[in-house]
Design a protein around this motif. Structure first.
Motif, short mmCIF file in Angstrom:
data_model
loop_
_atom_site.label_atom_id
_atom_site.label_comp_id
_atom_site.label_asym_id
_atom_site.label_seq_id
_atom_site.Cartn_x
_atom_site.Cartn_y
_atom_site.Cartn_z
N UNK A 382 0.84 -1.20 0.00
CA UNK A 382 0.00 0.00 0.00
C UNK A 382 0.87 1.25 0.00
N UNK A 383 1.56 1.48 -1.10
CA UNK A 383 2.56 2.55 -1.12
C UNK A 383 1.91 3.91 -0.90
N UNK A 384 0.66 4.05 -1.26
CA UNK A 384 -0.04 5.32 -1.02
C UNK A 384 -0.14 5.66 0.45
N UNK A 385 -0.09 4.64 1.31
CA UNK A 385 -0.10 4.85 2.76
C UNK A 385 1.29 4.79 3.36
N UNK A 386 2.31 4.62 2.53
CA UNK A 386 3.66 4.43 3.07
C UNK A 386 3.85 3.05 3.66
N UNK A 387 2.94 2.15 3.40
CA UNK A 387 2.94 0.81 4.02
C UNK A 387 3.40 -0.24 3.01
N UNK A 388 4.57 -0.80 3.26
CA UNK A 388 5.12 -1.81 2.36
C UNK A 388 5.20 -3.16 3.06
N UNK A 389 4.90 -4.19 2.30
CA UNK A 389 5.23 -5.53 2.75
C UNK A 389 6.59 -5.83 2.13
N UNK A 390 7.55 -5.95 2.99
CA UNK A 390 8.95 -6.01 2.55
C UNK A 390 9.47 -7.36 3.00
N UNK A 391 9.32 -8.32 2.11
CA UNK A 391 9.53 -9.71 2.51
C UNK A 391 10.80 -10.26 1.88
N UNK A 392 11.52 -11.00 2.69
CA UNK A 392 12.87 -11.43 2.31
C UNK A 392 12.86 -12.94 2.05
N UNK A 393 13.38 -13.32 0.86
CA UNK A 393 13.35 -14.72 0.42
C UNK A 393 14.76 -15.19 0.10
N UNK A 394 14.96 -16.51 0.16
CA UNK A 394 16.28 -17.04 -0.23
C UNK A 394 16.55 -16.77 -1.71
N UNK A 395 17.82 -16.68 -2.07
CA UNK A 395 18.17 -16.60 -3.49
C UNK A 395 17.76 -17.91 -4.17
N UNK A 396 17.58 -17.90 -5.49
CA UNK A 396 17.21 -19.13 -6.19
C UNK A 396 18.20 -20.24 -5.85
N UNK A 397 17.66 -21.40 -5.62
CA UNK A 397 18.53 -22.53 -5.28
C UNK A 397 18.63 -22.77 -3.78
N UNK A 398 18.47 -21.71 -2.99
CA UNK A 398 18.53 -21.89 -1.54
C UNK A 398 17.10 -22.04 -1.00
N UNK A 399 17.00 -22.43 0.27
CA UNK A 399 15.67 -22.54 0.89
C UNK A 399 15.66 -21.72 2.17
N UNK A 400 14.47 -21.56 2.62
CA UNK A 400 14.21 -20.89 3.89
C UNK A 400 15.03 -21.50 5.03
N UNK A 401 15.12 -22.81 5.03
CA UNK A 401 15.84 -23.49 6.11
C UNK A 401 17.32 -23.10 6.12
N UNK A 402 17.87 -22.85 4.94
CA UNK A 402 19.28 -22.44 4.87
C UNK A 402 19.54 -21.14 5.61
N UNK A 403 18.52 -20.36 5.77
CA UNK A 403 18.72 -19.03 6.36
C UNK A 403 18.11 -18.91 7.76
N UNK A 404 17.63 -20.02 8.29
CA UNK A 404 16.94 -19.97 9.57
C UNK A 404 17.75 -19.19 10.62
N UNK A 405 19.04 -19.43 10.66
CA UNK A 405 19.90 -18.79 11.68
C UNK A 405 20.08 -17.30 11.42
N UNK A 406 19.72 -16.85 10.23
CA UNK A 406 19.87 -15.42 9.93
C UNK A 406 18.56 -14.64 10.13
#
Lengths: 473, 473
Positions: A382-406
């Motif tokens: 909702x950029x008009x409200x200054x409200x962003x969903x800013x979601x972080x994903x693994x790079x291609x090839x990696x999975x969420x589990x690879x980054x759990x500690x981060x």
């Protein structure tokens, strides 16, 4: 204050004070939350039929020192409706039986709904009266009015109509004392004392149960129009918003930004979603206008498109030529969260910053995250409200589990930046149980102290949604 | 809690902690209120230059148990800014030195002003940035932002833009503890905890000092139009409002009703005010629209006039053909309060009822008052918000003094009826010291209890504006 478990003696005593079939053992549906992060632990579920029964429950709980967890549609994303195990087992109170639309006053632009009414049903009731109830969000088919108000829900039309708080004129609520506040006023102006309504709205059930609300309705726009415009960058998106408002005033109902990652995710995991552009644009804006009589939305959007192109803000775009095409545009926006879930985010952030900070925030966040590892950021919302969903994903090839500690470092990086820029680490989802630490870290200490004093004053036993928003003391 | 007087020792100690010339003896201008009802009694006046100095004052007052009376522009009509004699003499704190506009962000539609900024100056600053700050009321040349927020001021544009509360995004405030809350956020969405902003707004200085605010700005309408339409009766006025909204959506900025008595009073005591109709109409509506590009307000009002005439709602009317004519129409509305003061009201009521109750409320009130004596009622105001100024005057030949003994009965009669109809006995002026009894009589007991608990929690010494809103305990 240590709370007691809702043990069998408590449940039996309470059951005797309520009509048959008000208390039940917990069903699994009450113990999960949409992202599967928590598993709840409650001793039982109460399904009251009205404010009087809620008051009976609250009075018994206050006497016994038993915690109560209010439950609406269960769609909250910060664990406000889920009590994790470990502490004293509370009683969950679902308002799903209290679904009546108590009245509709079209000439006043007011509707009174009980807390368990589902948002889509309230929208339908307003439409049937020739009016608009503008609160609109992805979970509207299951989210309930009480929960929407308790979390001060946002959604896609905040730009024009405000958050849930702005859409509410009055409340009926059961306070932690067990008293019923009969505050279902249908007034636009009422300066008789403190704004208890605004205080309960957004308190996430920690200051009492909202049992019914009088809600503001609006005229239905005579006609609506939708466009999907490709913008040079987020700065151009904001200039486009200013231009749109200069041309159309309050007519701009929604203004949503989508980055290229969103289109890529849809292509990857939801290929059935129609992609409107041959090449996914780096940045695009979905704009919806609802105009009064005498204005043609499609023509107004074509004019906006032409002027924005001339100003170098917009490089490509489509103005919907039919309802079906408008729905297609919206489907892109609305299915991004589903694509996100399929890809699997390492960390999701529901943040807001001052509008003018957005063009700096987006790349600075990406730069800081790059120092932690290789990620893809899906930034949309909702950029008009200054409200962003800013979601972080693994790079291609990696999975969420690879980054759990981060995960914690990622969240901290994003939230620190938001805070530096004068933003909010919870723009529309609330604090729940997920962001209690963030609240303690980022909230102004004077405000936090005032919040704790208010909580202690209104709920001295700490029975209302213990551990949500404020750490149970 | 018994408060101490701000005696010489207190004043000397405080003076030593503040820059020179911060404390002064009280000047008469601080001790009067607009209607001349009270005479204040204070030990001194503090004129701080910023939030830090306010915080110093509050900390000293909390330590010594001295009451503080916040003072803005002094335009309040319910005695919130006036401390009557008898009790311990408090310190009055005027924010008139804190007038800076700290910043304007046109692209965000945000302006940050200090509490002492005068409303007209804030309107000008917004205009200079190509934006609109829509709060507008008769006292805008002297009312200050802090007071306007503390009383949740209304005015003529609430219909479209909301009350002061809806126009504020964030606050800087000094809490009764002496802590400064740095909450000047410029965010449309921020769900991080309880809505302390809404709580301080409308608390009339009893929960802390507002020292600065971030305020919402709006696009300036491309063009505005004004009409004065004669309606059959108040019911027709409401139907006209619905018709206007169907045609013009949010474009209706103001919708004010005036009864014949208002025109008669103007003719009697302000004959220089131009009367637009040969015969003063029984009921008329002043309507202002501000429309986006592509719509001609005068043409839109002519269309409205024609359709409303056809529907039998409107019997006569004028659409302003020039700025000067529009100003003439507004002058009628805006000088009615002055005419009222010259005639001399027995009792004035700032009330609201649900919109659909208005047609019954107006005649029922007159009928009940007739049982008490012979009166003239001047009923006018923001009918689009359900907010009427319902003021009771002696019949021709009698004076206010003749009815002095009936004043309480008159007030009770009007307020009882308002309450029966689900209305508010203070729509926009607040409680102050004038309506403390009314609040105790008509407010919901559960809400009143919650208000007292909040006051005790945030201001345990009771130093903030003692006796306003809630009786000093």
């Amino acid at each position: 204050m240590t709370l007691a478990s809702a043990d069998q003696t408590f449940l039996d005593t309470l059951a005797a004070a309520l009509p048959d079939d008000t208390l039940r053992p917990p069903e699994p549906r009450f113990l999960e939350e949409p992202r599967g992060r928590w598993q709840g632990a409650v001793a039982g579920v109460a399904l009251p039929r009205g404010a009087e029964e809620v008051a009976t429950i609250v009075r018994h709980a206050a006497r016994a020192g038993v915690g109560l967890v209010p439950y609406g549609g269960g769609t909250g994303l910060v664990g406000g409706q889920i009590m994790p195990g470990g502490a004293a087992a509370p009683l969950l109170v679902s308002l799903e039986r209290m679904t009546a639309i108590r009245g509709t006053w079209a000439e006043e632009n007011v509707l009174v709904a009980e807390a368990g009414a589902i948002l889509a049903d309230v929208q339908d009731a307003a439409r049937a009266a020739g009016r608009l109830f503008p609160l609109s969000l992805a979970s509207e088919g299951s989210a309930r009015i009480g929960g929407l108000l308790s979390t001060n829900a946002g959604g896609v039309n905040v730009l024009r109509y405000g958050n849930a708080r702005e859409l509410c004129l009055g409340l009926e609520a059961v306070l932690p004392s067990g008293e019923i506040w009969h505050g279902l006023r249908r007034l636009r102006k009422d300066n008789t004392g403190y704004d208890l309504r605004s205080l309960l709205i957004g308190a996430e059930g920690t200051l009492g149960f909202i049992t019914a609300a009088s809600l503001r309705l609006f005229p239905q726009p005579a006609a609506t129009g939708t466009a999907l415009l490709v913008v040079r960058d987020p700065r151009a998106a904001l200039s486009l918003l200013a231009l749109a408002r200069d041309q159309l005033g309050e007519g701009v109902s929604a203004f949503e930004i989508m980055g290229r990652t969103g289109y890529d995710f849809l292509a990857e995991v939801l290929p059935e979603v129609r992609q409107p552009f041959a090449t996914p644009p780096d940045w695009s804006v979905l704009i919806e206008v609802g105009l009064a009589r005498g204005l043609d939305p499609a023509a107004a959007l074509e004019t906006l498109f032409a002027e924005a192109s001339e100003a170098g803000l917009v490089t490509d775009g489509l103005v919907a030529q039919s309802e079906a095409q408008a729905r297609d545009f919206w489907e892109i926006r609305e299915r991004i969260p589903e694509a996100n879930r399929k890809i699997g985010a390492v960390s999701s952030h529901d943040i807001s910053v001052p509008l003018s900070a957005i063009p700096d925030f987006i790349p600075e966040g990406i730069a800081r995250l790059a120092r932690l590892g290789a990620f893809r950021v899906n930034c949309f919302g909702h950029v008009g409200d200054g409200n962003l969903h800013y979601n972080v994903f693994p790079a291609p090839g990696a999975t969420r589990a690879d980054h759990e500690h981060r995960r914690d470092a990622i969240k901290r990086t994003v939230h620190d930046l938001v805070h530096e820029m004068g933003g909010s680490v919870s723009a529309e989802h609330g604090i729940g149980r997920l962001k209690v630490d963030d609240l303690e870290r980022y909230q102004d200490p004077a405000k936090l102290g005032a919040m704790r004093a208010i909580k202690a004053a209104l709920d001295p036993m700490g029975i209302m949604n213990p551990g949500a928003v404020l750490r149970a003391s």
